[in-house]
Design an enzyme around this catalytic site. Structure first.
Site, PDB file in Angstrom:
ATOM      1  N   VAL A 223      38.782  51.198  49.541  1.00 55.05           N
ATOM      2  CA  VAL A 223      38.699  50.746  48.056  1.00 55.05           C
ATOM      3  C   VAL A 223      37.676  49.676  48.539  1.00 55.05           C
ATOM      4  O   VAL A 223      35.961  49.566  47.649  1.00 55.05           O
ATOM      5  CB  VAL A 223      39.085  50.293  46.733  1.00 55.05           C
ATOM      6  N   ASP A 224      37.306  48.493  49.322  1.00 50.86           N
ATOM      7  CA  ASP A 224      36.239  48.295  49.731  1.00 50.86           C
ATOM      8  C   ASP A 224      34.916  48.362  50.154  1.00 50.86           C
ATOM      9  O   ASP A 224      33.359  48.371  49.628  1.00 50.86           O
ATOM     10  CB  ASP A 224      36.386  47.173  50.905  1.00 50.86           C
ATOM     11  N   ASP A 225      34.756  49.840  50.802  1.00 46.53           N
ATOM     12  CA  ASP A 225      34.376  50.460  51.178  1.00 46.53           C
ATOM     13  C   ASP A 225      33.219  51.122  49.966  1.00 46.53           C
ATOM     14  O   ASP A 225      32.384  51.481  49.181  1.00 46.53           O
ATOM     15  CB  ASP A 225      33.499  51.275  52.257  1.00 46.53           C
TER      16      ASP A 225
ATOM     17  N   VAL B  20      31.483  48.906  47.396  1.00 52.10           N
ATOM     18  CA  VAL B  20      30.181  48.307  47.855  1.00 52.10           C
ATOM     19  C   VAL B  20      28.786  49.458  47.789  1.00 52.10           C
ATOM     20  O   VAL B  20      28.014  49.380  47.377  1.00 52.10           O
ATOM     21  CB  VAL B  20      30.509  48.069  49.279  1.00 52.10           C
TER      22      VAL B  20
ATOM     23  N   ARG C 192      35.862  42.293  45.123  1.00 47.41           N
ATOM     24  CA  ARG C 192      34.925  43.519  45.512  1.00 47.41           C
ATOM     25  C   ARG C 192      34.585  44.765  44.499  1.00 47.41           C
ATOM     26  O   ARG C 192      34.485  45.276  43.950  1.00 47.41           O
ATOM     27  CB  ARG C 192      34.820  43.937  47.308  1.00 47.41           C
TER      28      ARG C 192
END
Length: 458
Positions: free
Chosen positions: A194-196, A199, A271
């Site tokens: 989920v971080d990528d 972004v 994020r």
């Protein structure tokens, strides 16, 4: 065997007790009740194993290797990360598969792909990070005013890598959620994060390419759907899974040095909130719950913990940018305390720096030097918190402008990222390029007379 290491190069100097003499392999784990329980269970099962029917053992091995085979992931490797790839090779070797066995060869080929061999040195990367780097680089370029073909090419490359048809291991916890995320690496369909995804979704939105490419809008919508679907019950987000909080499992033997789990953390949650807020979903129930999670995660000194970047500077940057995207006022005590933390930890030379040793509480605040990436995070955080005119920002900008360079990069020999806290650390070579560029470009835009005063979600 000697044939595998013809130069006889070893690392014996790293061991307090020579490996061939060590017998207490689990000694460090004995201080916890769960550790003692699992070690006792392990001894009992090992003693009982010869008494079990042989076909039961084979059935278990077959099930385990079916799991591995389904996730071999070609040349990108199992989990697209070295420990899983190397363990796959060793598993095939232990089962007697020869080196030219197709599955063992595939697993070994993925390990070789991580090798970087130069004239004077060689090393093995733990993994590759092209999606992460591309998403962040796009943000930095757009902040610097780059538009047109370079941005479109980056967006198109990312669109081709959205995972829409594989329900990865995360689906065990969330079987009703449709795939829609991005992985960290080139290909890693079973393990998007989920971080990528946050972004990339924000980069796609900010690029404006959606005005001419009809794929962009649906890609962002699927990303938001997947991010919301992976929220944990406590309101936070982990990187790869939901509700992965069974901490007792960190004490089983072979539990990756106590880093087995992927619990919700401040930086990943931030994020996700930056994404949701930046896309206009700040009032959504998932975003409101995530904001409450971050309120509860603020440290006594005003900072937030950084799980995937070093450390409190990273977590505080992540969170302050999220609070801005969520519309939290700079006058809020939540924001003000974060600003106070960053101002208080600015180094005498005007930069910011933080060492990996800070993951031990007794080393909190320790730094060897100011770094370009950590200084950029602090500056981006302060500007997101409305402190663009603070003297600390001017001093940080001056440090970046005067810091040593190596060609187009800022000189940064230090490791400012994390694989697993207190286990291993990372150095992203791109961090010393796109983060300082991003921070300087934002400062220039915000301080330019008549310039755009909007601080974007990231």
């Amino acid at each position: 065997p000697a044939a595998a290491n013809p130069s006889g190069i070893g690392i014996a100097e790293l061991f307090r007790v020579p490996p061939e003499d060590e017998r207490d392999w689990m000694g460090q784990a004995r201080g916890n009740a769960w550790s003692r329980f699992f070690l006792a269970l392990d001894r009992a099962v090992r003693a009982a194993e010869p008494l079990l029917p042989r076909n039961h053992r084979q059935r278990a091995i077959d099930a385990a290797m079916t799991f591995v085979r389904e996730r071999l992931n070609g040349e990108d490797g199992l989990g697209a990360i070295f420990p899983a790839m190397a363990n796959a090779v060793m598993a095939y070797a232990a089962l007697g598969r020869p080196p030219d066995d197709p599955e063992r060869a595939t697993a070994m080929g993925s390990v070789r792909r991580l090798l970087t061999i130069g004239a004077d040195e060689g090393y093995c990367q733990p993994c590759l990070s092209p999606v992460w780097d591309t998403g962040l680089a796009l943000h930095a370029l757009m902040e610097a005013g780059v538009a047109g073909a370079p941005i479109r090419r980056g967006v198109e490359w990312l669109l081709d890598r959205q995972i829409l048809d594989v329900a990865g291991d995360w689906a065990v916890q969330r079987p009703d959620v449709r795939p829609g995320g991005w992985a960290f690496q080139y290909r890693n369909d079973h393990y998007p994060d989920v971080d990528d995804t946050a972004v990339v979704a924000l980069a796609l939105h900010r690029s404006g390419v959606g005005r001419e490419d009809p794929r962009v809008g649906p890609a962002i919508d699927r990303a938001v759907e997947w991010i919301v679907g992976l929220q944990s019950r406590n309101g936070g987000w982990g990187a790869f899974d939901a509700d992965n909080v069974h901490h007792r499992l960190n004490h089983i033997p072979f539990a990756d040095h106590g880093a087995l789990l992927d619990p919700p953390t401040s930086d990943v949650t931030a994020r996700c909130l930056a994404c949701l807020g930046g896309l206009g979903h700040a009032a959504a129930p998932a975003a409101v719950r995530g904001l409450e999670f971050l309120r509860g995660e603020q440290e006594k000194d005003g900072s937030w913990f950084g799980r995937w970047g070093t450390n409190y500077v990273y977590g505080t940057w992540s969170t302050l940018t999220a609070l801005n995207a969520m519309g939290v006022s700079p006058a809020s005590p939540l924001v003000a305390r974060g600003v106070d933390y960053l101002v208080a930890t600015q180094r005498a030379d005007g930069g910011w720096g933080e060492d990996g040793a800070t993951y031990w509480e007794e080393r909190r605040g320790f730094a060897r030097a100011s770094t370009s990436s950590q200084t950029a995070w602090a500056l981006l955080a302060l500007m997101a918190a409305g402190a663009v005119d603070h003297p600390a920002v001017a001093r940080g900008v001056r440090w970046l402008l005067e810091a040593p360079a190596e060609g187009p990069f800022w000189a940064e020999p230090w490791y400012t990222a994390v694989g697993f806290p207190r286990v291993f650390y990372l150095r992203y070579h791109g961090y010393r390029a796109y983060f300082p560029l991003w921070a300087l470009a934002r400062w220039a835009r915000l301080t330019r007379e008549g310039g755009d005063r909007v601080v974007h979600a990231l």
